[in-house]
Design a protein around this motif. Structure first.
Motif, mmCIF file in Angstrom:
data_model
loop_
_atom_site.group_PDB
_atom_site.id
_atom_site.type_symbol
_atom_site.label_atom_id
_atom_site.label_comp_id
_atom_site.label_asym_id
_atom_site.label_seq_id
_atom_site.Cartn_x
_atom_site.Cartn_y
_atom_site.Cartn_z
ATOM 1 N N ARG A 74 0.875 -1.183 0.000
ATOM 2 C CA ARG A 74 0.000 0.000 0.000
ATOM 3 C C ARG A 74 0.903 1.220 0.000
ATOM 4 O O ARG A 74 1.927 1.237 0.692
ATOM 5 C CB ARG A 74 -0.852 0.057 1.272
ATOM 6 C CG ARG A 74 -1.905 -1.033 1.383
ATOM 7 C CD ARG A 74 -2.578 -1.007 2.743
ATOM 8 N NE ARG A 74 -1.677 -1.375 3.823
ATOM 9 C CZ ARG A 74 -1.303 -0.585 4.816
ATOM 10 N NH1 ARG A 74 -1.750 0.648 4.907
ATOM 11 N NH2 ARG A 74 -0.471 -1.008 5.756
ATOM 12 N N ALA A 75 0.509 2.239 -0.752
ATOM 13 C CA ALA A 75 1.355 3.442 -0.807
ATOM 14 C C ALA A 75 0.505 4.696 -0.724
ATOM 15 O O ALA A 75 -0.581 4.755 -1.304
ATOM 16 C CB ALA A 75 2.151 3.441 -2.110
ATOM 17 N N MET A 84 4.976 7.017 1.340
ATOM 18 C CA MET A 84 5.041 6.089 2.481
ATOM 19 C C MET A 84 4.541 4.763 1.915
ATOM 20 O O MET A 84 3.373 4.650 1.521
ATOM 21 C CB MET A 84 4.104 6.536 3.611
ATOM 22 C CG MET A 84 4.466 7.860 4.227
ATOM 23 S SD MET A 84 6.089 7.865 5.049
ATOM 24 C CE MET A 84 5.786 6.864 6.477
ATOM 25 N N VAL A 85 5.427 3.780 1.857
ATOM 26 C CA VAL A 85 5.088 2.519 1.194
ATOM 27 C C VAL A 85 5.120 1.395 2.232
ATOM 28 O O VAL A 85 6.154 1.133 2.850
ATOM 29 C CB VAL A 85 6.079 2.220 0.046
ATOM 30 C CG1 VAL A 85 5.565 1.062 -0.796
ATOM 31 C CG2 VAL A 85 6.288 3.443 -0.837
ATOM 32 N N HIS A 86 3.967 0.770 2.437
ATOM 33 C CA HIS A 86 3.831 -0.291 3.451
ATOM 34 C C HIS A 86 3.881 -1.628 2.724
ATOM 35 O O HIS A 86 3.034 -1.898 1.862
ATOM 36 C CB HIS A 86 2.501 -0.159 4.181
ATOM 37 C CG HIS A 86 2.210 1.244 4.633
ATOM 38 N ND1 HIS A 86 2.702 1.786 5.798
ATOM 39 C CD2 HIS A 86 1.508 2.239 4.032
ATOM 40 C CE1 HIS A 86 2.292 3.043 5.913
ATOM 41 N NE2 HIS A 86 1.568 3.349 4.857
ATOM 42 N N ILE A 87 4.849 -2.462 3.055
ATOM 43 C CA ILE A 87 5.086 -3.680 2.258
ATOM 44 C C ILE A 87 5.046 -4.917 3.168
ATOM 45 O O ILE A 87 5.771 -4.995 4.169
ATOM 46 C CB ILE A 87 6.464 -3.593 1.560
ATOM 47 C CG1 ILE A 87 6.563 -2.271 0.777
ATOM 48 C CG2 ILE A 87 6.679 -4.793 0.649
ATOM 49 C CD1 ILE A 87 7.937 -1.968 0.250
ATOM 50 N N GLU A 104 8.587 6.025 -9.419
ATOM 51 C CA GLU A 104 9.416 7.193 -9.079
ATOM 52 C C GLU A 104 9.443 7.442 -7.572
ATOM 53 O O GLU A 104 9.272 8.563 -7.101
ATOM 54 C CB GLU A 104 8.989 8.429 -9.882
ATOM 55 C CG GLU A 104 9.088 8.156 -11.372
ATOM 56 C CD GLU A 104 9.077 9.392 -12.260
ATOM 57 O OE1 GLU A 104 8.674 10.462 -11.771
ATOM 58 O OE2 GLU A 104 9.494 9.261 -13.429
ATOM 59 N N TRP A 105 9.651 6.341 -6.829
ATOM 60 C CA TRP A 105 9.950 6.421 -5.401
ATOM 61 C C TRP A 105 11.453 6.155 -5.296
ATOM 62 O O TRP A 105 11.921 5.068 -5.611
ATOM 63 C CB TRP A 105 9.215 5.340 -4.600
ATOM 64 C CG TRP A 105 7.720 5.320 -4.765
ATOM 65 C CD1 TRP A 105 6.891 6.380 -5.020
ATOM 66 C CD2 TRP A 105 6.873 4.153 -4.677
ATOM 67 N NE1 TRP A 105 5.584 5.955 -5.086
ATOM 68 C CE2 TRP A 105 5.539 4.597 -4.869
ATOM 69 C CE3 TRP A 105 7.104 2.798 -4.427
ATOM 70 C CZ2 TRP A 105 4.452 3.728 -4.841
ATOM 71 C CZ3 TRP A 105 6.022 1.932 -4.394
ATOM 72 C CH2 TRP A 105 4.717 2.393 -4.598
ATOM 73 N N LEU A 183 10.038 7.266 1.029
ATOM 74 C CA LEU A 183 10.925 7.437 -0.127
ATOM 75 C C LEU A 183 10.635 8.765 -0.820
ATOM 76 O O LEU A 183 9.466 9.060 -1.149
ATOM 77 C CB LEU A 183 10.704 6.275 -1.109
ATOM 78 C CG LEU A 183 10.916 4.874 -0.510
ATOM 79 C CD1 LEU A 183 10.411 3.805 -1.465
ATOM 80 C CD2 LEU A 183 12.383 4.647 -0.176
ATOM 81 N N PRO A 184 11.673 9.575 -1.081
ATOM 82 C CA PRO A 184 11.460 10.818 -1.826
ATOM 83 C C PRO A 184 10.906 10.525 -3.224
ATOM 84 O O PRO A 184 11.190 9.466 -3.793
ATOM 85 C CB PRO A 184 12.867 11.422 -1.929
ATOM 86 C CG PRO A 184 13.697 10.706 -0.929
ATOM 87 C CD PRO A 184 13.072 9.362 -0.719
ATOM 88 N N LEU A 185 10.127 11.483 -3.764
ATOM 89 C CA LEU A 185 9.565 11.296 -5.108
ATOM 90 C C LEU A 185 10.524 11.856 -6.150
ATOM 91 O O LEU A 185 11.200 12.855 -5.906
ATOM 92 C CB LEU A 185 8.214 12.016 -5.214
ATOM 93 C CG LEU A 185 7.151 11.578 -4.200
ATOM 94 C CD1 LEU A 185 5.848 12.353 -4.442
ATOM 95 C CD2 LEU A 185 6.892 10.077 -4.299
#
Ligand SMILES: Cc1cc2nc3c(=O)[nH]c(=O)nc-3n(C[C@H](O)[C@H](O)[C@H](O)COP(=O)(O)OP(=O)(O)OC[C@H]3O[C@@H](n4cnc5c(N)ncnc54)[C@H](O)[C@@H]3O)c2cc1C
Length: 341
Positions: A74-75, A84-87, A104-105, A183-185
């Protein structure tokens, strides 16, 4: 649930005897239940993800192996805080890196091509080519086997250091359920500080490049060292680097001519590969069916039907040669299960 399962089939080294039981879990609830039930029954538990950082003994594992296969990403992305990427723990790591580049993260690209699953990345603070996951992990959600509770641990609480963490230091306590990266974009990579990678990309060290270029360059370098899995290439039947780079107290402790990387605490990291080569262990050196990779002295490999005993004899030989030559004791990076070095 399967019984009497050959663990060699679940490790990149293709080494490991029989497990009493193996349960594959594909949901977070099933993962927690499997661990909680085994703990309540007093059964030893081995958490197994991609099997790329373990050496399992020839006698296998007396207990329950829980093979993690949970899925889900989920991002939430916005221009201020980035993505914010939940893995989920069971997501394949390199597929995550590829998706991050496509979306592009930025920040994971230098860790392209590392085998294994995402839930294991905080365990040894996975890293390559100048970056490690601790730089971009915001939090790790875990099942705490001591308190019998789900907890969210922020990066500062994870005890991250070079190839280590609180999860590796206390392996019978935490089950990683989900990892959240911030992660920055953008389509540019994190700064490329690693000299060899900067050279291949024709960059000034510390500058950035398109993430797709960084991924290609990293994969090229990794392939040349046998560090991208390939079933047809025995140099990749390994657990990656078998030894960590030693961190010595002062620059004076580093052998003359060996690489030196100053650490923030004043100590100095040196190269395990350099020490091994200069201690007289050559690429391809073999004991039984275990051999030093023909491409990289840091990887110990299975040439076909190596046993854990052979692989560990080889590791002991390498370690003793380095100790004799430089009085430095190498530390193994993979986790040893039911075997010792
Ligand atoms: C060819 C090759 C190249 C490699 N290159 C690198 C590299 O460049 N950098 C690097 O850092 N590593 C590298 N490695 C090592 C390895 O790929 C990584 O450490 C990877 O993160 C291990 O993931 P895995 O899913 O295979 O873990 P596994 O080997 O399955 O498990 C490793 C340890 O973590 C524990 N564990 C697994 N899942 C969980 C969980 N969900 N919760 C709690 N504990 C868990 C296991 O019990 C075990 O102790 C390489 C390995 C190979 C074979």
């Amino acid at each position: 649930m399967n019984t009497h399962v050959r663990l060699a089939d679940f490790t990149t080294l293709r080494i490991g005897g029989l497990a009493d039981k193996l349960i594959e879990v594909s949901t977070e609830d099933d993962l927690i239940t499997a661990v909680r039930d085994a703990d309540a029954a007093g059964e030893p538990v081995l958490l197994l993800s991609g099997g790329s950082n373990v050496v399992i003994g020839d006698d296998g594992f007396r207990g329950t192996v829980i093979k993690i296969a949970t899925r889900g990403i989920r991002a939430d992305a916005d221009m201020c805080s980035g993505a914010m990427v939940h893995i989920a723990a069971g997501e394949d790591w390199d597929a995550v890196v590829q998706r991050a580049i496509a979306e592009e993260w930025s920040g994971l690209e230098s860790m392209s091509g590392i085998p294994g699953l995402t839930g294991s990345t905080p365990v040894q603070n996975v890293g390559a080519y100048g970056h490690e996951v601790a730089e971009t992990i915001a939090s790790v959600r875990v099942w705490d086997r001591v308190d019998n509770a789900v907890r969210t641990m922020f990066a500062a609480d994870c005890g991250f250091s070079y190839r280590n963490s609180r999860f590796k230091a206390d392996p019978s306590r935490y089950v990683v359920l989900e990892v959240t990266f911030q992660l920055p974009l953008g389509d540019l990579s994190a700064p490329v500080g690693y000299a060899e990678l900067a050279r291949v990309l024709d960059l000034e060290p510390g500058s950035r490049a398109p993430m797709t270029d960084v991924r290609e360059a990293v994969l090229g370098l990794r392939r040349s060292k046998g560090m991208v899995l390939d079933p047809d290439d025995h140099d990749t039947w390994s657990a990656g680097s078998f030894f960590t780079n030693p961190i010595l107290d002062t620059p004076a402790d580093v052998p003359a001519g060996a690489p030196q990387w100053p650490q923030p605490d004043g100590r100095v990291k040196t190269s395990a590969a350099w020490l091994i080569e200069h201690a007289g262990v050559s690429k391809g050196f073999t004991i039984g069916s275990a051999a030093v990779s023909t491409k990289h002295t840091l990887a110990l490999t299975n040439r076909g039907n190596a046993t854990a005993k052979e692989l560990l004899s080889l590791a002991a030989h390498v370690r003793s040669q380095v100790h004799q030559a430089f009085a430095i004791t190498l530390t193994n990076e993979p986790v040893l299960v039911n075997c010792t070095l």
